[in-house]
Design a protein around this motif. Structure first.
Motif, short mmCIF file in Angstrom:
data_model
loop_
_atom_site.label_atom_id
_atom_site.label_comp_id
_atom_site.label_asym_id
_atom_site.label_seq_id
_atom_site.Cartn_x
_atom_site.Cartn_y
_atom_site.Cartn_z
N LEU A 81 -5.87 -10.52 -0.12
CA LEU A 81 -6.08 -9.21 0.70
C LEU A 81 -5.89 -9.29 2.19
N ARG A 82 -4.80 -8.55 2.94
CA ARG A 82 -4.72 -8.58 4.00
C ARG A 82 -5.12 -7.31 4.69
N GLN A 83 -6.24 -7.38 5.62
CA GLN A 83 -6.69 -6.02 6.14
C GLN A 83 -6.84 -6.61 7.64
N GLY A 84 -5.71 -5.77 8.14
CA GLY A 84 -5.77 -6.18 9.70
C GLY A 84 -5.43 -7.59 9.93
N ALA A 118 0.65 -1.12 0.07
CA ALA A 118 -0.10 0.04 0.14
C ALA A 118 0.97 1.34 -0.20
N ARG A 151 -7.57 -9.95 9.24
CA ARG A 151 -8.19 -10.77 8.25
C ARG A 151 -7.57 -10.90 6.82
N THR A 152 -7.46 -11.94 6.46
CA THR A 152 -7.01 -12.40 5.05
C THR A 152 -7.96 -12.98 4.34
N ASP A 160 -12.55 -0.71 -2.28
CA ASP A 160 -11.28 -1.15 -2.04
C ASP A 160 -10.76 -1.72 -3.04
N VAL A 218 -4.09 -0.13 -0.97
CA VAL A 218 -4.40 -1.50 -0.45
C VAL A 218 -3.21 -2.64 -0.88
N HIS A 219 -2.84 -3.09 0.37
CA HIS A 219 -1.82 -4.26 0.34
C HIS A 219 -2.66 -5.30 -0.37
N HIS A 220 -2.09 -5.98 -1.41
CA HIS A 220 -2.47 -7.31 -1.97
C HIS A 220 -1.47 -7.92 -2.56
#
Length: 295
Positions: free
Chosen positions: A65-68, A46, A70-71, A123, A88-90
């Motif tokens: 997709l890693r969000q906190g 990101a 949660r993956t 996102d 957004v990190h992907h």
């Protein structure tokens, strides 16, 4: 996030240009950075103010997709477009050899995360290429330029990526449910009557946009318009019009316009009135905001 439901019903919309006033105010620049296979794990960090547009041309892969804590994992097994309008990190997981074939570009939106288009998109948009009518021609030209080194090929590929993005935005406006668009500008533009009012606001931010005047453009009563507008955009008509005016202000300030000129051009009574509204929305005065950008 899941793949878009290709069986959802389509939304009928009139043949009006809902994008040009926005894209003329807030431009986006695409920059090709990869064409060819990707093998193993590919990570896209990101980066504030930067988006990505990937086209999976051939092969199978898995999107992470890693969000906190949660993956989310999404397998992809057909030619697919992946749009990440904001930071957004992907990650892509491909076979270790003979990986999937991609063409990828970064996207720099005018205004970064404050760009109205960025704010109005999810996102991530994961869209099978076959879903977008007329996309094939632009992609054929894009792939031809990205795969070869010729005079001006990279510049032309960048412009073709921008063409592809516009076609995707058209599709999103016409299919907000399938694109999983939440309340905001895109959702409002997808509603034919609301779109008329929004287009008028976008074209003339300096005007005094009262509820009555916006409802007249939509051809609706004030109460019906106010309720429908809030449901579609998540904002009141007055708040949306002011937010659009201040978005345009940031664009003009970035272009080097003096604060006083911006205030008058956008219909504020004077520079102090403009500065107070700007501070309430952005947390700093126009001059402080410009100094922070330069720093």
């Amino acid at each position: 996030m899941s793949l878009i439901d290709v069986n959802s019903s389509e939304v009928g919309v009139p043949a009006i240009d809902r994008l040009t006033p926005v894209l003329e105010r807030f431009r986006v620049q695409a920059s090709l950075f990869h064409a060819g296979p990707l093998c193993g794990l590919s990570t896209f960090d990101a980066q504030p103010g930067r988006g990505f547009l990937h086209v999976l041309r051939r092969g199978e892969m898995e999107l992470l997709l890693r969000q906190g804590a949660r993956t989310e994992r999404t397998p992809l097994c057909e030619p697919t477009l992946l749009l990440f309008p904001r930071a957004v990190h992907h990650e892509f997981i491909n076979p270790p050899v003979d990986g999937s074939d991609f063409t990828c570009a970064t996207l720099d939106f005018d205004g970064g995360n404050r760009n109205p288009i960025v704010q109005a998109l999810p996102d991530a948009v994961v869209l099978p290429l076959k879903e977008i009518d007329g996309l094939g021609g632009a992609l054929d030209l894009l792939f031809a330029e990205a795969d070869q080194t010729r005079c001006g090929s990279r510049l032309l590929a960048n412009r073709l990526f921008e063409v592809v993005l516009i076609q995707v935005l058209r599709w999103i406006i016409d299919h907000p449910e399938r694109a999983q668009v939440t309340p905001g500008m895109m959702r409002g533009l997808s509603e034919p009557r609301l779109a008329k009012a929004l287009m008028a606001v976008h074209a003339a931010p300096e005007a005094d946009w009262t509820l009555e005047r916006m409802a007249e453009h939509a051809g609706m009563s004030r109460s019906a318009f106010a309720a429908a507008f809030k449901s579609a955009t998540g904002a009141t008509p007055a708040a949306y019009a002011l937010d659009w005016k201040l978005n345009v202000a940031t664009s003009l300030l970035r272009a080097g316009r003096p604060v006083k000129q911006v205030a008058l051009e956008l219909g504020f009574a004077d520079a102090p009135t403009f500065s107070r509204a700007f501070r309430r929305r952005n947390g700093s005065s126009p001059r402080e905001w410009l100094s922070q950008r330069h720093a």
